[in-house]
Design an enzyme around this catalytic site. Structure first.
Site, mmCIF file in Angstrom:
data_model
loop_
_atom_site.group_PDB
_atom_site.id
_atom_site.type_symbol
_atom_site.label_atom_id
_atom_site.label_comp_id
_atom_site.label_asym_id
_atom_site.label_seq_id
_atom_site.Cartn_x
_atom_site.Cartn_y
_atom_site.Cartn_z
ATOM 1 N N TYR A 116 0.791 -1.222 0.000
ATOM 2 C CA TYR A 116 0.000 0.000 0.000
ATOM 3 C C TYR A 116 0.826 1.276 0.000
ATOM 4 O O TYR A 116 0.530 2.221 0.721
ATOM 5 C CB TYR A 116 -1.082 0.033 1.095
ATOM 6 C CG TYR A 116 -0.835 -0.678 2.394
ATOM 7 C CD1 TYR A 116 -1.651 -1.740 2.768
ATOM 8 C CD2 TYR A 116 0.169 -0.271 3.268
ATOM 9 C CE1 TYR A 116 -1.458 -2.390 3.975
ATOM 10 C CE2 TYR A 116 0.358 -0.921 4.479
ATOM 11 C CZ TYR A 116 -0.459 -1.978 4.823
ATOM 12 O OH TYR A 116 -0.261 -2.609 6.024
ATOM 13 N N CYS A 149 12.340 -10.780 -7.219
ATOM 14 C CA CYS A 149 12.093 -10.705 -8.655
ATOM 15 C C CYS A 149 10.750 -10.064 -8.966
ATOM 16 O O CYS A 149 9.822 -10.720 -9.457
ATOM 17 C CB CYS A 149 12.184 -12.102 -9.260
ATOM 18 S SG CYS A 149 13.856 -12.695 -9.178
#
Ligand code: PLP
Length: 432
Positions: free
Chosen positions: A328, A355
């Site tokens: 968030y 990744c």
């Protein structure tokens, strides 16, 4: 920089009186470190808000922010209560020797097994969230002929000034009994008619990372009005948590204890105006207790400089140990551990090693010149970092260390590579 930041004469960061670079060397990075004195101070400040207002009540640490046995021990030492939300947290509290009568149990989908476990462990108060849970609990209590203290979580219909994902008090929420449709009243009537349910009062939690007191006060007012309309004198009003903290220098919030004191005074006024005796007030702060005390230590690794675009600086952790920026857009700030106030050489995007392009810890961080092997400390990471950690990309969850008065100790062992595969089982199809 946070007020509690300790920096020595050489401009080096100390945590609990210990050099951050020494902690990194001793325990390896990535590493979560908590300055225990900062947590104790905040717990005491909340209790002081009750003393200042001559108000009976309880401060229940909402351990979803950061939970482990050692944390629960500190919470017990400081005389606080615990607000727990899962069988796993209850188990952790039991094994930490936490006094279970000081536990309240929240959550929107407690199963029959969860409730039975809570009853078996002597959880003090169950905060009942919905009718399904209420029926399950009634059956269990009747079977056991056991009385249980409960509180109803209601949705006060208050929209807090915060990020959408962490709003929970507005009407359209998965949590709690609705007021407008009469759900809360119906639940109250069921409890009144059941000899095994000891209804202490009502609870509301309007969201997280909130700085303004108006939302809290309005929620408190709604609870008081509701009780008055039912002619119900509650023993407890639980006003939840969500008191905001400063993650970066941009924030200059009111101290959480001042917010709580204003809230207590407001509830006292509301009760007096409506002829109710002011009940005990409970609060459930999580982030404001563990957040500012936590540091994430990382070692600088690779970098990528894109001329005219930006410089990326990578550290050996990231979204696996702190998902909040990716989840968030949470903001943090960081310092170079051996040059806290060093001359700024560049602004980098501090990224992790996972990744995902979204694996960004800090979007723009001004730093002195760094080199591989330097230690970076991201500040105020003590809430919802370790507790939301994952093993994404099969990276082990890092060690957690407590530091206090110049001493440090591992309180959660970091996972090893062997831990990562310890629950794996070879695949071999066999006929059942
Ligand atoms: C019911 C309840 N109480 C307390 C808290 C703690 O909130 P915070 O960590 O923001 O203080 C939460 C967080 O989501 C919650 O849902």
């Amino acid at each position: 920089m946070p007020d509690h930041l300790q920096v020595n004469d050489n401009d080096e960061l100390l945590i609990g009186g210990i050099l951050a670079t020494d902690l990194a060397e001793k325990y390896n990075t990535p590493l979560y470190v908590y300055d225990v004195a900062v947590m104790r101070q905040q717990m005491r400040a909340f209790k002081q808000a009750f003393a200042n207002t001559n108000q009976d009540g309880a401060v229940a640490y909402a351990s979803k922010a950061f939970a482990c046995q050692a944390m629960y021990q500190v919470v017990a030492e400081e005389g606080l209560h615990l607000d727990l939300v899962s069988t796993g947290e209850i188990y952790t509290a039991v094994t930490a020797g936490f006094p279970m009568d000081r536990v309240s149990y929240n959550g929107n989908n407690k199963s029959q097994a969860d409730l039975a476990f809570a009853l078996d462990q002597g959880v003090g108060t169950i905060i009942v969230d919905n009718f399904v849970e209420l029926a399950l609990l009634q059956d269990l209590l009747a079977e056991r002929q056991q009385t249980q203290q409960i509180i109803f979580r209601v949705v006060p219909g208050v929209s807090a000034h915060t990020h959408d994902y962490i709003q929970t008090g507005q009407v359209d929420s998965k949590f709690g009994f609705d007021l407008e449709s009469g759900q809360a009243k119906e639940a109250y009537e069921i409890a009144q008619a059941d000899p095994y349910l000891d209804l202490l009062g009502l609870s509301a939690h309007i969201g997280s990372q909130i700085f303004e007191e108006d939302g809290f006060e309005l929620a408190g007012q709604r609870l008081v009005e509701l009780c008055q309309s039912w002619h119900f004198q509650p023993a407890v009003l639980d006003l939840g948590g969500g008191f905001g903290i400063a993650y970066t220098d941009e924030h200059q919030p009111r101290r959480p204890e001042d917010l709580v004191q204003a809230l207590i005074e407001s509830v006292q006024r509301q009760c007096a105006e409506r002829g109710l005796a002011c009940p005990a007030i409970w609060i459930e702060p999580g982030r404001s207790i563990s957040g500012p005390a936590g540091y994430s230590l990382y070692t600088v690794g690779s970098r990528k400089d894109i001329p005219g675009v930006r410089n990326y600086l990578a550290v050996d952790g990231g979204m696996g140990d702190n998902i909040r920026p990716a989840l968030y857009q949470a903001k943090y700030q960081a310092v170079l551990a051996n040059q806290v106030h060093g001359q700024v050489a560049e602004t980098v995007r501090l990224v992790g090693k996972y990744c995902e392009s979204g694996d960004v810890l800090i979007d723009e961080q001004a730093l002195p010149q760094t080199k591989p092997g330097d230690i970076i400390a991201v500040l105020n990471t003590g809430a919802y970092g370790y507790s939301m950690a994952s093993r994404y990309n099969r990276n082990p969850v890092p060690t957690v260390v407590f530091a206090e008065n110049g001493c440090s100790q591992v309180v959660v062992e970091g996972e090893t590579l062997a831990d990562l595969t310890s629950h794996d089982r070879a695949y071999q199809l066999v006929a059942n």
